[in-house]
Structure formats: C-alpha cells, structure tokens
Design a protein around this motif. Structure first.
Motif, PDB file in Angstrom:
ATOM      1  N   GLY A   1     -28.202  42.126  57.624  1.00 61.90           N
ATOM      2  CA  GLY A   1     -29.056  41.423  58.753  1.00 61.90           C
ATOM      3  C   GLY A   1     -28.608  41.327  59.973  1.00 61.90           C
ATOM      4  O   GLY A   1     -29.170  40.378  60.792  1.00 61.90           O
ATOM      5  N   GLU A   2     -27.357  41.803  60.303  1.00 59.31           N
ATOM      6  CA  GLU A   2     -26.637  41.439  61.548  1.00 59.31           C
ATOM      7  C   GLU A   2     -26.704  42.661  62.382  1.00 59.31           C
ATOM      8  O   GLU A   2     -27.006  43.746  61.845  1.00 59.31           O
ATOM      9  CB  GLU A   2     -25.231  40.736  61.471  1.00 59.31           C
ATOM     10  CG  GLU A   2     -25.221  39.513  60.728  1.00 59.31           C
ATOM     11  CD  GLU A   2     -23.703  39.034  60.460  1.00 59.31           C
ATOM     12  OE1 GLU A   2     -22.811  39.906  60.819  1.00 59.31           O
ATOM     13  OE2 GLU A   2     -23.707  37.843  60.078  1.00 59.31           O
ATOM     14  N   SER A   3     -26.365  42.765  63.686  1.00 61.85           N
ATOM     15  CA  SER A   3     -26.432  43.631  64.628  1.00 61.85           C
ATOM     16  C   SER A   3     -25.276  43.433  65.783  1.00 61.85           C
ATOM     17  O   SER A   3     -25.188  42.290  65.949  1.00 61.85           O
ATOM     18  CB  SER A   3     -27.794  44.140  65.035  1.00 61.85           C
ATOM     19  OG  SER A   3     -28.435  43.017  65.517  1.00 61.85           O
ATOM     20  N   TYR A   4     -25.012  44.663  66.301  1.00 62.22           N
ATOM     21  CA  TYR A   4     -24.395  44.421  67.810  1.00 62.22           C
ATOM     22  C   TYR A   4     -25.288  44.395  68.770  1.00 62.22           C
ATOM     23  O   TYR A   4     -26.239  45.367  68.884  1.00 62.22           O
ATOM     24  CB  TYR A   4     -23.483  45.680  67.774  1.00 62.22           C
ATOM     25  CG  TYR A   4     -22.179  45.598  66.798  1.00 62.22           C
ATOM     26  CD1 TYR A   4     -21.528  44.244  66.685  1.00 62.22           C
ATOM     27  CD2 TYR A   4     -21.740  46.609  66.000  1.00 62.22           C
ATOM     28  CE1 TYR A   4     -20.445  43.975  65.735  1.00 62.22           C
ATOM     29  CE2 TYR A   4     -20.707  46.533  65.226  1.00 62.22           C
ATOM     30  CZ  TYR A   4     -20.098  45.258  64.915  1.00 62.22           C
ATOM     31  OH  TYR A   4     -19.035  45.182  64.032  1.00 62.22           O
ATOM     32  N   PRO A   5     -25.229  44.038  69.870  1.00 58.05           N
ATOM     33  CA  PRO A   5     -26.147  43.811  70.894  1.00 58.05           C
ATOM     34  C   PRO A   5     -25.555  44.881  72.212  1.00 58.05           C
ATOM     35  O   PRO A   5     -24.853  44.667  72.842  1.00 58.05           O
ATOM     36  CB  PRO A   5     -26.112  42.477  71.570  1.00 58.05           C
ATOM     37  CG  PRO A   5     -24.874  41.926  71.192  1.00 58.05           C
ATOM     38  CD  PRO A   5     -24.545  42.528  69.806  1.00 58.05           C
TER      39      PRO A   5
ATOM     40  N   VAL B   1     -24.656  48.928  62.277  1.00 51.93           N
ATOM     41  CA  VAL B   1     -23.593  49.988  61.801  1.00 51.93           C
ATOM     42  C   VAL B   1     -23.184  49.702  60.248  1.00 51.93           C
ATOM     43  O   VAL B   1     -23.027  48.383  60.042  1.00 51.93           O
ATOM     44  CB  VAL B   1     -22.202  49.409  62.690  1.00 51.93           C
ATOM     45  CG1 VAL B   1     -21.090  50.644  62.450  1.00 51.93           C
ATOM     46  CG2 VAL B   1     -22.615  49.661  64.012  1.00 51.93           C
ATOM     47  N   GLN B   2     -23.257  50.849  59.684  1.00 53.46           N
ATOM     48  CA  GLN B   2     -23.161  50.966  58.042  1.00 53.46           C
ATOM     49  C   GLN B   2     -21.857  51.582  57.968  1.00 53.46           C
ATOM     50  O   GLN B   2     -21.186  52.389  58.625  1.00 53.46           O
ATOM     51  CB  GLN B   2     -24.241  51.603  57.531  1.00 53.46           C
ATOM     52  CG  GLN B   2     -24.306  53.149  57.856  1.00 53.46           C
ATOM     53  CD  GLN B   2     -25.434  53.645  57.092  1.00 53.46           C
ATOM     54  OE1 GLN B   2     -26.457  52.993  56.552  1.00 53.46           O
ATOM     55  NE2 GLN B   2     -25.868  54.972  57.707  1.00 53.46           N
TER      56      GLN B   2
END
Length: 343
Positions: A297-301, A335-336
């Motif tokens: 549920g997270e991400s990089y801006p 990113v996985q």
C-alpha cells in the motif's frame, strides 16, 4: 428608479479613486475594467483591471496547463504596475454622477465622495479642473494588478492614486508599464504543458531493474506569449524552450540515469528514449532503478520537472534573457521485489 447595474456603474470609478474598501466591475470608455480597490501599505491600493492583452504563439485562447516557477529565488514576474486608465472627461462625469447619488443609510455620501475627488482632481491638489484643458493630450495612469499574483503582498506595492501623464512623455514612475514589464507578465502567461512522463515498465517497477522514462517530442516544444497594451504601441514577446527533464526518485534508495538525474533534450525535441523489446539489458538514457521495494500500500513520490529557457524581444528593440522556469509533477511509483521460483 435606479437599477442595480446602474448603481454598480456609478460606484465604479469613485470607489477606485478613493482610499476605501470597495468592489466594482464596470467598463470605462477606454475599455478598462475596474477591479477591487483595497487597503495598501499607505492605507490605499487603487487598482484597475489591466487592459494588457496576450496571445499564445500568435493564436489567442490557448489553454494554460501550468505556471512556471523561476529558478532565481530572488526574481518573480511583476505583481502590479501602472498603465493608462482614465480620461479627464471620464473623471469629471463620474464626479457629477456621484453628487446626485445617495444611500438611505449613508445620507450625503454622494457629496462626500464628490468633494474628496474634487480636492484632488478639480481644486488644484494637484490637478485643476480635471485636466479638461488637456483632453486628448494624455491620460491618468492607475495601478493594475497581475491577476496571477493578486493575492501576493507585492500586489499592494502600487499604491499611488491615478496620476497624469502627457501623451508621448515617458512616465517617471519606476513601476509604469514598459516592454520589459509586458515581457515579465507574459512569463506568467506561458501555457507550459503538464509534465506527464511515460514509463516502462508501467504499473509496478522492480527492484534493481531500470525503469525507462521519456517525454513526447510533440508535446514539449518551443512556445511564446506576446503581451501588448492597446493604444500605446507597447508589445513584448516572451519565448520558452524546454532544455531538460530532472528526475527525483522520491527515495535515497535509488539510482538515476544519468547519475545527475538531469535528462537533456534530444535533437528532435524529445527527452529520454521509449522502451522497446530487446532493451531490457541496456541502460536507459533517462530513467531510474530502485534499490528497495515499497511496502504494501506504499509508494515512492517520483517527481519529474522540466526546465525551460526563457528570453524576450519587444517592439522597441529591447530584449534579453529572463530566469529559467521550471514546471513539474509528482506521481506515485510502486516497487516490487524480483519474484523467483524455487524448484
């Protein structure tokens, strides 16, 4: 009986000429629209809606997508300036209108405002008889506010009441409209497109595998805005040309390509290179590799910012460079980890 529209028209000029708080929106016979008269640093900030007109690439009505930010933190386009606004006859006729006007809860306001205006424009303090003997030989100049910066404190710096300028004489006021002021205003009107980058792979990026980034050459091209003030011969054209795209991954756990994160524009006007089959083992000319995955549920801006080089020319031969401008957007990147199968 006076209509609401008639009352608004009667209120427009005197309220703009007095150090009061008021709103007006009528058209003057010179075509100026009066804006809000607001208190400034000396208790007044008398403004008119600017008559400056702009065209984009020679075609008016282009849609503006974003506003440039100057790379020079000490410079911004002007928040206000002075421009020709009122004729002697216009001020005279409006004072007469006011003397016949009253409001039930403020009896005598018409004469009060008329007397106040006459002190400045009729009785010699500093003008005599509204300068009617100079009708057609000049104009009263008034403050105009850059609509893009009307809420900034600097918009109150043009706080002089309307002042007379003879036809053909350059105004002695430093903030008077000029080709450079028009060029700087046009800077604010440049319709730069949204910085919506294309990426591959789309959706999710994978740890330690490069993500290719590029921009469409058809979208990012040189553009210009011409600002002119009708009836004065003043005009200036400001031109912006994209020169680079800067990538910020949104985390320290990443590498950019090139290492500086600054992707230069190609000869054909594009930035970066589209991904295609067979390029998986190559290093992208513009891109990023993430070294750590994002949590559930997270991400990089990831931010992508285009830098535009700016210059201007004018009808009187003046011109030069203005500070580079930037405009960018941020998008979330998930990113996985690399998935492997154990046999």
């Amino acid at each position: 009986m006076r209509t609401r529209a008639g009352v608004a028209t009667a209120l427009a000029l005197p309220l703009a000429l007095l150090p009061t708080m008021a709103q007006a929106g009528s058209k003057t016979d010179q075509g100026a629209s009066l804006g809000d008269a607001q208190g400034g640093k000396k208790g007044q900030n008398i403004t008119v809606r600017t008559k400056v007109q702009t065209t984009v690439d020679g075609a008016p009505g282009s849609t503006k997508s974003g506003s440039l930010s100057s790379t020079d933190s000490n410079w911004t386009p002007p928040a206000c300036w002075y421009e020709p606004a009122f004729s002697p006859k216009e001020i005279q006729s409006t004072v007469k209108t006011w003397r016949n006007f009253d409001i039930s809860f403020f009896y005598g306001i018409g004469d009060f405002i008329g007397d106040s205006l006459d002190q400045r424009y009729k009785n010699g303090h500093p003008y005599k008889n509204y300068n009617l003997d100079k009708q057609g030989e000049g104009m009263f100049w008034a403050a105009a506010v850059n609509p893009n910066r009307k809420d900034e404190p600097e918009a109150l710096s043009c706080d002089k009441p309307p002042f007379w300028v003879d036809e053909g004489d350059p105004p002695k006021e430093p903030l008077a409209v000029s080709p450079q002021v028009l060029a700087e205003y046009a800077y604010d009107e440049l319709p730069v497109p949204d910085t919506e980058i294309k990426m591959a792979p789309t959706g999710k990026s994978t740890v330690n595998l490069p993500t290719w980034i590029w921009l469409d050459k058809a979208k990012f091209k040189k553009l210009s805005v011409t600002a002119s003030l009708p009836g004065t011969g003043l005009s200036a054209t400001t031109t912006a040309e994209p020169v680079s795209l800067h990538i910020e991954p949104g985390t320290g756990d990443a590498e950019t390509y090139p290492a500086s994160g600054e992707c230069a524009i190609n000869e054909d006007g594009s930035i970066g290179e589209p991904y295609a089959k067979g390029k998986a083992g190559k290093t992208p000319p513009c891109g990023v590799s993430y070294l750590r995955s994002t949590g559930d549920g997270e991400s990089y801006p990831l931010s992508a910012t285009v830098t535009w080089k700016i210059n201007w020319t004018s009808t009187n031969g003046d011109g030069g460079d203005l500070p580079d401008g930037t405009f960018g957007t941020t998008q979330d990147v998930t990113v996985q980890e690399i998935q492997s199968v154990n046999r």
